[in-house]
Design a protein around this motif. Structure first.
Motif, PDB file in Angstrom:
ATOM      1  N   UNK A   9     -39.009  46.577  18.146  1.00 54.43           N
ATOM      2  CA  UNK A   9     -37.593  46.907  18.242  1.00 54.43           C
ATOM      3  C   UNK A   9     -37.037  47.349  16.885  1.00 54.43           C
ATOM      4  N   UNK A  10     -36.089  48.270  16.948  1.00 52.68           N
ATOM      5  CA  UNK A  10     -35.400  48.722  15.742  1.00 52.68           C
ATOM      6  C   UNK A  10     -34.007  48.107  15.703  1.00 52.68           C
ATOM      7  N   UNK A  11     -33.344  48.232  14.556  1.00 51.10           N
ATOM      8  CA  UNK A  11     -31.949  47.836  14.482  1.00 51.10           C
ATOM      9  C   UNK A  11     -31.070  48.998  14.949  1.00 51.10           C
ATOM     10  N   UNK A  12     -29.764  48.868  14.835  1.00 54.26           N
ATOM     11  CA  UNK A  12     -28.882  49.898  15.372  1.00 54.26           C
ATOM     12  C   UNK A  12     -28.937  51.193  14.573  1.00 54.26           C
ATOM     13  N   UNK A  13     -29.503  51.151  13.375  1.00 57.40           N
ATOM     14  CA  UNK A  13     -29.693  52.369  12.590  1.00 57.40           C
ATOM     15  C   UNK A  13     -31.037  53.042  12.895  1.00 57.40           C
ATOM     16  N   UNK A  14     -31.815  52.418  13.783  1.00 61.08           N
ATOM     17  CA  UNK A  14     -33.118  52.965  14.117  1.00 61.08           C
ATOM     18  C   UNK A  14     -34.216  52.575  13.155  1.00 61.08           C
ATOM     19  N   UNK A  15     -33.940  51.590  12.289  1.00 68.47           N
ATOM     20  CA  UNK A  15     -34.908  51.171  11.275  1.00 68.47           C
ATOM     21  C   UNK A  15     -35.792  50.040  11.794  1.00 68.47           C
TER      22      UNK A  15
END
Length: 385
Positions: A122-128
């Motif tokens: 899973x990524x964070x909301x920034x796609x990181x």
């Protein structure tokens, strides 16, 4: 069409450099014969055109042997060849939550049909990504990690080189989806420990649609996705073992590949560093301007962070498809709206219910075109605030 403001480069770049159309016309007029299927001069010239394109692609991506690059119809074709040609029953594959359906669907197909194990990081909301999550995901039967180089929704640039090191240390192969990075970001398959690289011809490489390719390291064996004529080892009932013929059954798109060659040459002459620098500057300006509009939310990495030329956004109280329609019909601005074939990324950033409007910058985007989009969004937003 001359007056349209085209901001959909993440789907296909446009316009194309004149040299691309000239090369395709020259091919059609002078040597549109079957490459590798004859010894007459037109067939030989066609074969040379394909090999020159391979050599230039190899130069761009740091590939030692050009024959380790096979041509494909697009990135989707290349990814299917890599995934279905490599992954076997009982193996475990890791991918990210910001993958395109061109990665997710082949993997889910293999999970259903042959029971492979699959883990999404899973990524964070920034796609990181948090590489600690990746480290924990490796298993004794992990054979492959698949990841995009840049998210086609958020523009986030993922740490391919770092992941490559982690994979190499564990004997796991790395497949990179370069749909949004080929021709835009520096890629060196050896330095970044990339075992397979799928890339499009029609986006950052500025070539025509129906072109793309797959790099496969010499120590990686794949089962061919397609079987058929190759012009080599024709006496054998089996698909040839030599590359690139093993992965190129049937007549190749010589005309399109001739155009792609000119696109790659254009990128090499400008350099990906300069191309990215130009696009990043415009992207940052667009993000900053949109963030200053009441009711507008910009997705992805924060202002000032490195990313590709993708700016996805929402306008409060509006449907993303309606916004794209208004931009097209009332302002002559072409963008993309909806889910961008990446529902996992929308789920990660909380836009699965709404979708998003995606504007994407290209090398030929003008500053005044960016300003026109900002002004249009201001007007639309004011009507729905």
């Amino acid at each position: 069409m001359k007056d349209i403001i085209y901001l959909d480069h993440a789907a296909s770049s446009w316009p194309k450099p004149p040299a691309i159309m000239e090369a395709m016309t020259r091919c059609m007029n002078e040597y549109a014969a079957n490459p590798g299927r004859g010894s007459h001069q037109m067939a030989v010239q066609a074969s040379r055109a394909l090999f020159e394109t391979r050599k230039n692609a190899a130069k761009l991506f740091g590939v030692k042997n050009p024959n380790d690059i096979s041509f494909a119809l697009n990135t989707t074709h290349a990814l299917n060849q890599a995934i279905k040609g490599f992954v076997r029953e009982g193996q475990h594959v890791i991918c990210t939550s910001v993958e395109h359906n061109s990665v997710r669907r082949p993997l889910e197909y293999l999970r259903e049909k042959i029971g492979i194990e699959l883990t999404y990081i899973k990524s964070n909301v920034q796609g990181e990504l948090d590489l600690k999550d990746l480290e924990k995901a490796f298993r004794s039967n992990t054979s492959l990690v698949v990841m995009n180089h840049s998210s086609n929704l958020l523009g986030t640039i993922l740490p391919v080189a770092e992941v490559g090191e982690m994979c190499r240390a564990r004997g796991v192969k790395l497949l990179v989806d370069a749909a949004q990075s080929a021709g835009v970001l520096p890629i060196h398959v050896e330095d970044m420990n990339i075992d397979m690289l799928a890339f499009p011809g029609h986006k950052g490489l500025l070539g025509p649609q129906g072109t793309g390719g797959l790099y496969v390291h010499s120590n990686v064996e794949l089962e061919p996705l397609l079987h058929g004529g190759t012009g080599s080892q024709s006496e054998s009932i089996e698909q040839p073992t030599v590359r690139p013929d093993r992965f190129e059954a049937g007549t190749q798109n010589t005309v399109g590949i001739a155009g792609l060659n000119e696109g790659i040459k254009f990128v090499l002459s400008k350099t990906v560093e300069e191309i990215h620098k130009k696009e990043w500057k415009q992207t940052q300006h667009l993000m900053e301007a949109l963030m200053g509009i009441e009711g507008v939310t910009v997705l992805g990495p924060a202002l000032g962070q490195n990313k590709t030329g993708i700016v996805s956004f929402l306008i409060r109280h509006t449907d993303s498809s309606e916004v794209a329609f208004i931009l097209d019909q009332s302002f002559q601005i072409a963008v993309r709206a909806g889910y961008h074939c990446t529902p996992l990324a929308h789920e990660a950033v909380g836009t699965l219910a709404t979708g998003a409007v995606r504007a994407s910058i290209g090398y030929f985007t003008k500053d005044e075109e960016v300003e026109a989009l900002v002004d249009a969004v201001k007007e639309i937003s004011s009507q729905y605030a």
